[in-house]
Design an enzyme around this catalytic site. Structure first.
Site, PDB file in Angstrom:
ATOM      1  N   VAL A  60      -0.113   6.427  -4.597  1.00  0.00           N
ATOM      2  CA  VAL A  60      -1.305   5.587  -4.457  1.00  0.00           C
ATOM      3  C   VAL A  60      -1.382   5.049  -3.034  1.00  0.00           C
ATOM      4  O   VAL A  60      -0.382   4.588  -2.479  1.00  0.00           O
ATOM      5  CB  VAL A  60      -1.227   4.385  -5.450  1.00  0.00           C
ATOM      6  CG1 VAL A  60      -2.338   3.381  -5.174  1.00  0.00           C
ATOM      7  CG2 VAL A  60      -1.291   4.867  -6.899  1.00  0.00           C
ATOM      8  N   ALA A 105       1.086   1.643   0.483  1.00  0.00           N
ATOM      9  CA  ALA A 105       1.080   2.780  -0.446  1.00  0.00           C
ATOM     10  C   ALA A 105       2.296   2.662  -1.362  1.00  0.00           C
ATOM     11  O   ALA A 105       3.181   1.833  -1.130  1.00  0.00           O
ATOM     12  CB  ALA A 105       1.134   4.086   0.330  1.00  0.00           C
ATOM     13  N   LYS A 106       2.360   3.455  -2.378  1.00  0.00           N
ATOM     14  CA  LYS A 106       3.543   3.486  -3.264  1.00  0.00           C
ATOM     15  C   LYS A 106       3.497   4.741  -4.107  1.00  0.00           C
ATOM     16  O   LYS A 106       2.413   5.299  -4.348  1.00  0.00           O
ATOM     17  CB  LYS A 106       3.556   2.252  -4.169  1.00  0.00           C
ATOM     18  CG  LYS A 106       4.924   1.868  -4.662  1.00  0.00           C
ATOM     19  CD  LYS A 106       5.694   1.059  -3.624  1.00  0.00           C
ATOM     20  CE  LYS A 106       7.066   0.656  -4.097  1.00  0.00           C
ATOM     21  NZ  LYS A 106       7.681  -0.316  -3.189  1.00  0.00           N
ATOM     22  N   GLY A 107       4.660   5.153  -4.590  1.00  0.00           N
ATOM     23  CA  GLY A 107       4.706   6.318  -5.461  1.00  0.00           C
ATOM     24  C   GLY A 107       5.698   6.093  -6.587  1.00  0.00           C
ATOM     25  O   GLY A 107       6.520   5.176  -6.538  1.00  0.00           O
TER      26      GLY A 107
END
Ligand code: NAD
Length: 418
Positions: A60, A105-107
């Site tokens: 994201v 962001a992040k995952g």
């Protein structure tokens, strides 16, 4: 889902709180509550027994308005899209608060990595990377480790990306092994940052850090490092925990021995010492101490237990450990909360140093890393503390004012495309 509280709803409520305090343009408030993009991927993996299992993964981008996305990758059976959206949103505030030229962001991958063999874990990481490859890169979005991911996993991501590009691209991830472009000081950086801001707050409150008793929830990268730093500083560490249990000792735990135990892959519940009492993570959070450091996951301090918390200071090692309802209760009780976007920003700060070292192919010494980290994080702390004093607001709201103002200004300057 770990709890019923949705972290993305928490993240949006936090935006509303600061928007009200700043009298932010409602158009910008709505803008900030949206993520830029989210990619959901299926990750089919050939298991060692020949079967195929399919895992779900996410990446994201909340905001890239001030620079490429930046944020970790989490492997956990509890990961879901809204959690990743919340974590990406918090990354935006964190990079902005430190004034780094990066976004948020992040995952995550919904998997219990402890149930995979090393070869399966590698295949999962490589396939996940291949699936998200179009939205990561040194100019787009730079992942890093988070819960249950580490330097080895970053090395596999860098390898997949580099193989696709036909050249070595170390700047695609941070938190890599030092031998392939990682930075000295990155692994302990988040704990180091916690230590610097706690020390700075103690000075403001006229408290001697070494006289304080400490409780740490989570004993991984962040919790383990801060527990060790404070133990070496002379603080009494009353309790620590991992996912298996909490351990308590009124005379203080031997952190050195416990770190050795967990680094060998053991759980705290199996550690044998007759002087140590097993307690639950819930009991740990409400045990009396001077400083409580939640360093595990979100939604640990809620309206259900905030009233029972008995400490002077909370330092948020984890992202999103405290809900907005709990924040109100803690503020009324006079507990100082060093918020996640400030307290645990040491990791992204040294990740930024790693990224620029990779781009320049020139590597710094540890002294320089820690000096620059301290300078940047203390500058953010001082600014936050001053605003909180002037406006008589919690440190979290003050930190958000700084972070959100910078993003709002960037949106204003860039304009809304087209
Ligand atoms: P980690 O995987 O190294 O450690 C996590 C620790 O929390 C482990 O001890 C684990 O057993 C424990 N834990 C996991 N689930 C739990 C549960 N349900 N209840 C109690 N304990 C539980 O992860 P980490 O990198 O130390 O990250 C911890 C937190 O810090 C996360 O919120 C992460 O987003 C945040 N954070 C990490 C970094 C970083 O650089 N690693 C930077 C900023 C913030």
């Amino acid at each position: 889902m770990v709890e019923e509280i949705n972290p993305y709803e928490v993240a949006k409520t936090q935006i509303d709180i600061v928007a009200k305090e700043m009298k932010l343009d409602p158009n910008i408030t709505e803008y900030l509550k949206r993520i830029e993009r989210a990619l959901i991927v299926s990750i089919p993996i050939k298991m060692d027994d020949g079967s195929i299992k399919i895992f779900e993964g996410y990446r994201v981008h909340h905001s890239t308005v001030r620079g490429p996305g930046k944020g970790g990758i989490r492997y956990s059976p509890h990961v879901y899209l809204d959690e990743v959206k919340a974590l990406a949103t918090w990354m935006t505030w964190k990079t902005s608060l430190l004034n780094l030229p990066l976004g948020g962001a992040k995952g995550g991958v919904c998997v219990d990595p402890k149930k995979l063999s090393k070869a399966e874990l590698e295949r999962l990481t490589r396939r996940y990377t291949a699936e998200i490859i179009n939205i990561i890169g040194p100019d787009i979005d730079i992942p890093a480790p988070d819960v249950n991911t580490n330097a080895q996993i970053m090395a596999w991501i860098m390898d997949v990306y580099s193989m696709q590009k036909g050249r070595s691209v170390p700047g695609v991830v941070t938190g890599k092994p030092i031998e392939i472009g990682g930075s000295v000081g990155r692994e302990p950086a988040t704990g180091m940052g916690l230590y610097f801001v706690l020390q700075a707050l103690c000075e403001k409150l006229n408290l001697k850090l070494k006289d304080l008793s400490i409780i740490v929830q989570g004993f991984g990268n962040v919790g383990g490092t801060i527990a060790e730093l404070l133990y070496n500083h002379g603080c009494k560490i009353l309790a620590i925990s991992d996912i298996s249990t909490g351990l308590y000792c009124g005379d203080g735990l031997n952190i050195e021995k416990l770190l050795k135990w967990t680094k060998e892959g053991n759980y705290l519940k199996d550690y044998k010492d007759n002087n140590y009492k097993l307690i639950s993570n819930d009991e740990l959070l409400t045990s009396k101490c001077d400083v409580l450091i939640p360093s595990a996951i979100e939604n640990q301090i809620t309206d259900k237990n905030a009233e029972k918390i008995k400490c002077k200071i909370i330092v948020e090692g984890a992202n999103g450990p405290t809900t907005p309802e709990a924040d109100k209760i803690l503020y009324k009780k006079g507990i100082h909360v060093l918020p996640d976007i400030l307290a645990n920003s040491g990791g992204v700060c040294v990740s930024y140093f790693e990224y620029i070292q990779d781009i320049h192919s020139y590597f710094w010494k540890l002294d320089r890393i820690n000096e620059e980290l301290k300078r940047i994080i203390i500058e953010a702390f001082e600014e936050t503390y001053q605003i909180s004093q002037e406006r008589k607001i919690p440190l979290r709201t003050a930190a958000y004012i700084i972070a959100v103002s910078r993003i709002a200004r960037a949106i204003e300057l860039r304009g809304v495309f087209p």
